[in-house]
Design an enzyme around this catalytic site. Structure first.
Site, PDB file in Angstrom:
ATOM      1  N   LYS A   1       0.863  -1.189   0.000  1.00 45.80           N
ATOM      2  CA  LYS A   1       0.000   0.000   0.000  1.00 45.80           C
ATOM      3  C   LYS A   1       0.891   1.229   0.000  1.00 45.80           C
ATOM      4  O   LYS A   1       2.006   1.201   0.535  1.00 45.80           O
ATOM      5  CB  LYS A   1      -0.889   0.020   1.259  1.00 45.80           C
ATOM      6  CG  LYS A   1      -2.129   0.847   1.083  1.00 45.80           C
ATOM      7  CD  LYS A   1      -3.191   0.078   0.313  1.00 45.80           C
ATOM      8  CE  LYS A   1      -4.453   0.884   0.100  1.00 45.80           C
ATOM      9  NZ  LYS A   1      -5.521   0.038  -0.448  1.00 45.80           N
TER      10      LYS A   1
HETATM   11  P1  NAD Z   1     -13.230   7.667  -2.230  1.00 46.13           P
HETATM   12  O1  NAD Z   1     -12.256   8.733  -1.917  1.00 46.13           O
HETATM   13  O2  NAD Z   1     -13.693   7.505  -3.647  1.00 46.13           O
HETATM   14  O3  NAD Z   1     -14.546   7.839  -1.310  1.00 46.13           O
HETATM   15  C1  NAD Z   1     -14.518   7.951   0.065  1.00 46.13           C
HETATM   16  C2  NAD Z   1     -15.902   8.427   0.499  1.00 46.13           C
HETATM   17  O4  NAD Z   1     -15.982   8.437   1.927  1.00 46.13           O
HETATM   18  C3  NAD Z   1     -16.232   9.838   0.049  1.00 46.13           C
HETATM   19  O5  NAD Z   1     -17.592   9.904  -0.342  1.00 46.13           O
HETATM   20  C4  NAD Z   1     -16.033  10.680   1.321  1.00 46.13           C
HETATM   21  O6  NAD Z   1     -16.787  11.868   1.317  1.00 46.13           O
HETATM   22  C5  NAD Z   1     -16.525   9.697   2.344  1.00 46.13           C
HETATM   23  N1  NAD Z   1     -16.069   9.962   3.700  1.00 46.13           N
HETATM   24  C6  NAD Z   1     -14.848  10.316   4.135  1.00 46.13           C
HETATM   25  N2  NAD Z   1     -14.858  10.485   5.477  1.00 46.13           N
HETATM   26  C7  NAD Z   1     -16.120  10.216   5.878  1.00 46.13           C
HETATM   27  C8  NAD Z   1     -16.774  10.201   7.137  1.00 46.13           C
HETATM   28  N3  NAD Z   1     -16.117  10.528   8.243  1.00 46.13           N
HETATM   29  N4  NAD Z   1     -18.071   9.848   7.165  1.00 46.13           N
HETATM   30  C9  NAD Z   1     -18.753   9.516   6.044  1.00 46.13           C
HETATM   31  N5  NAD Z   1     -18.187   9.521   4.830  1.00 46.13           N
HETATM   32  C10 NAD Z   1     -16.903   9.867   4.755  1.00 46.13           C
HETATM   33  O7  NAD Z   1     -12.598   6.315  -1.696  1.00 46.13           O
HETATM   34  P2  NAD Z   1     -12.943   4.836  -2.129  1.00 46.13           P
HETATM   35  O8  NAD Z   1     -12.007   4.425  -3.186  1.00 46.13           O
HETATM   36  O9  NAD Z   1     -14.411   4.702  -2.321  1.00 46.13           O
HETATM   37  O10 NAD Z   1     -12.493   4.055  -0.799  1.00 46.13           O
HETATM   38  C11 NAD Z   1     -13.331   3.961   0.333  1.00 46.13           C
HETATM   39  C12 NAD Z   1     -12.827   2.829   1.208  1.00 46.13           C
HETATM   40  O11 NAD Z   1     -12.805   1.621   0.424  1.00 46.13           O
HETATM   41  C13 NAD Z   1     -11.413   2.986   1.738  1.00 46.13           C
HETATM   42  O12 NAD Z   1     -11.317   2.360   2.993  1.00 46.13           O
HETATM   43  C14 NAD Z   1     -10.576   2.197   0.726  1.00 46.13           C
HETATM   44  O13 NAD Z   1      -9.341   1.755   1.270  1.00 46.13           O
HETATM   45  C15 NAD Z   1     -11.514   1.048   0.459  1.00 46.13           C
HETATM   46  N6  NAD Z   1     -11.248   0.337  -0.788  1.00 46.13           N
HETATM   47  C16 NAD Z   1     -11.271   0.973  -1.989  1.00 46.13           C
HETATM   48  C17 NAD Z   1     -11.044   0.249  -3.158  1.00 46.13           C
HETATM   49  C18 NAD Z   1     -11.145   0.871  -4.528  1.00 46.13           C
HETATM   50  O14 NAD Z   1     -11.046   0.137  -5.529  1.00 46.13           O
HETATM   51  N7  NAD Z   1     -11.356   2.174  -4.637  1.00 46.13           N
HETATM   52  C19 NAD Z   1     -10.733  -1.106  -3.089  1.00 46.13           C
HETATM   53  C20 NAD Z   1     -10.731  -1.735  -1.832  1.00 46.13           C
HETATM   54  C21 NAD Z   1     -10.992  -0.995  -0.706  1.00 46.13           C
END
Ligand code: NAD
Length: 435
Positions: A124
């Site tokens: 990561k």
């Molecule tokens: P992103 O940046 O696209 O979205 C994150 C979302 O969370 C946004 O809508 C933001 O406004 C919201 N957010 C942030 N803080 C918040 C809070 N305190 N309360 C409510 N909402 C809040 O990120 P993403 O890619 O969707 O990733 C989200 C999670 O999924 C992370 O933990 C990431 O590690 C995990 N993840 C992502 C992927 C991927 O392919 N993008 C894969 C596996 C895991």
């Protein structure tokens, strides 16, 4: 003019983040690892080998900002394990990121790849920055310098980055370009989650949310919950949360609540997810100001009486403090590390079925693997083929985890750790210890 708070500050001002339980994210990972290691009676030498990252890179990134001044940013890349193959894992941009968080995320990647059966290790990366306060030019210069600093780490057979929080296909394109400029080559398999025109895969953008939908449906089948008429709440409306909400509603679920950094949005008859996605895209990237819903807080969202809760925002959202308020029957962890070890126990005692992050959000790395395979073959698949294979791998992984949980009489999370650690430990035994 009075100082106007930005959206992050407003969110913090309105509602404090849930208080973290005692551990940092890496310690939370280790707590689960310890339980699984005990079940497996893991050799102590293997324990020490597998629990820790094999390499941690920390790099200072100087960026000439638009105002002409140089600003330094801290960049990280943690390689947790490479026993099953080249390491794989996203890069996140976040102001409060820590090395413990990146190390936990890297370890979770190792376990995730093992569970879904892709031939990768775990890694990561992160840069401590607030991308919402940076111009596109500043972001590009920072991304390119981070890539150049870590040139010896990255490579299609070594370590392959992907998007995560606050990073996207454009940022992957800058990484690809910088890497190839330096190595005097044109290898697109160095990064996944890139634009389709640069060798990206159909279905990659939706993959994590699609995986969440697939395993949620599988869990609903196990609990005899009818999809039609079931209710869902989703915390986080970015890549994972918005796609999961959209696909679950397409399957017949009623998504009654979603939230993002600007707050929570509720409608007992179901939200118009397509309209909310369009609202985010047209505006400033958040749901702030969306008026066709009742406003609720993030903590109210977590405690809603729904069939399924999808935390898809960030770590440590369900803790000792609020786990007993959860009324959902299924929690599908779209985010990495949203639940603390203490909360695990409370949820399990209350009969909540938790589909653990290392299974639930593995759709992203699965399609990243498909992308890497397509890049290396120079032969690209249709979206239908990608989705079909994703469905097969996620459904198979769900069944294996669910069965392991039943066999060992543990939660699906511990079942998932047992499966993953056993697989990596077996491969390590086969490779042997060099030296
Ligand atoms: P992103 O940046 O696209 O979205 C994150 C979302 O969370 C946004 O809508 C933001 O406004 C919201 N957010 C942030 N803080 C918040 C809070 N305190 N309360 C409510 N909402 C809040 O990120 P993403 O890619 O969707 O990733 C989200 C999670 O999924 C992370 O933990 C990431 O590690 C995990 N993840 C992502 C992927 C991927 O392919 N993008 C894969 C596996 C895991």
């Amino acid at each position: 003019m009075p100082y106007k708070r930005n959206v992050y500050e407003r969110a913090i001002y309105k509602e404090p983040a849930p208080i973290r339980d005692h551990e940092n994210p890496f310690e939370s990972m280790v707590k689960r690892f310890d339980i699984a290691a005990q079940i497996l009676e893991l050799d102590p030498g293997f324990y020490s080998y597998l629990v820790k990252p094999t390499r941690i890179h920390i790099t200072a990134i100087p960026v000439v900002m638009d105002n002409g001044y140089i600003q330094m940013f801290d960049g990280y890349r943690v390689i947790h394990n490479e026993v099953l193959g080249p390491s794989k894992g996203g890069i996140r941009f976040a102001p409060d990121v820590t090395i413990e968080e990146v190390s936990a995320l890297a370890a979770w990647m190792t376990w995730k790849c093992a569970i879904v059966g892709v031939p990768f290790g775990g890694a990561k990366g992160a840069i401590a920055c607030n991308p919402r306060e940076m111009s596109e030019g500043e972001l590009e210069r920072m991304t390119r310098r981070y890539t150049a600093n870590l040139l010896d780490v990255f490579g299609p057979d070594k370590d392959i980055p992907a998007p995560d929080m606050n990073t996207n296909a454009q940022i992957m394109a800058w990484i690809l370009d910088t890497y190839n400029m330096h190595v005097r080559a044109n290898t697109n398999a160095v990064v996944t989650g890139k634009p389709i025109m640069l060798g990206g895969s159909h279905g990659r953008v939706e993959a994590t949310g699609r995986g969440v939908m697939i395993v949620t449906k599988a869990a609903m089948r196990e609990l005899n919950i009818d999809i039609e008429g079931s209710t869902v709440a989703v915390q986080g409306f970015g890549n994972v949360g918005s796609i999961a909400a959209k696909l679950l509603s397409e399957q017949g679920c009623t998504v009654v609540a979603v939230s993002d950094i600007s707050g929570g949005y509720y409608n007992e008859n179901g939200l118009d997810i397509e309209a909310m996605i369009a609202y985010c895209k047209d505006g400033n990237g958040t749901l702030e100001g969306y008026s066709n819903a009742q406003i609720i807080s993030n903590s109210e969202l977590l405690a809603l009486e729904v069939d399924v809760l999808v935390p898809a925002a960030k770590e440590d959202q369900i803790t000792e403090r609020n786990a007993h308020e959860i009324k959902a029957r299924i929690i599908c962890e779209g985010a990495n590390g949203p639940t603390s070890p203490a909360a695990d126990k409370i949820l399990s005692d209350n009969g909540v079925l938790v589909i653990p992050d290392i299974l639930a959000n593995a759709g992203g790395v699965t399609v990243s693997y498909f992308e890497w395979v397509q890049d290396r073959q120079g032969f690209f698949w249709t979206e239908a083929r990608v989705n079909k294979r994703l469905d097969r791998m996620m459904s198979g992984a769900f069944d294996a985890v669910y069965k392991a949980a039943q066999n060992y009489q543990v939660t699906p999370r511990i079942g998932a750790y047992v499966l993953a650690i056993r697989k990596v430990a077996d491969a390590l035994k086969m490779r042997g210890i060099y030296g």
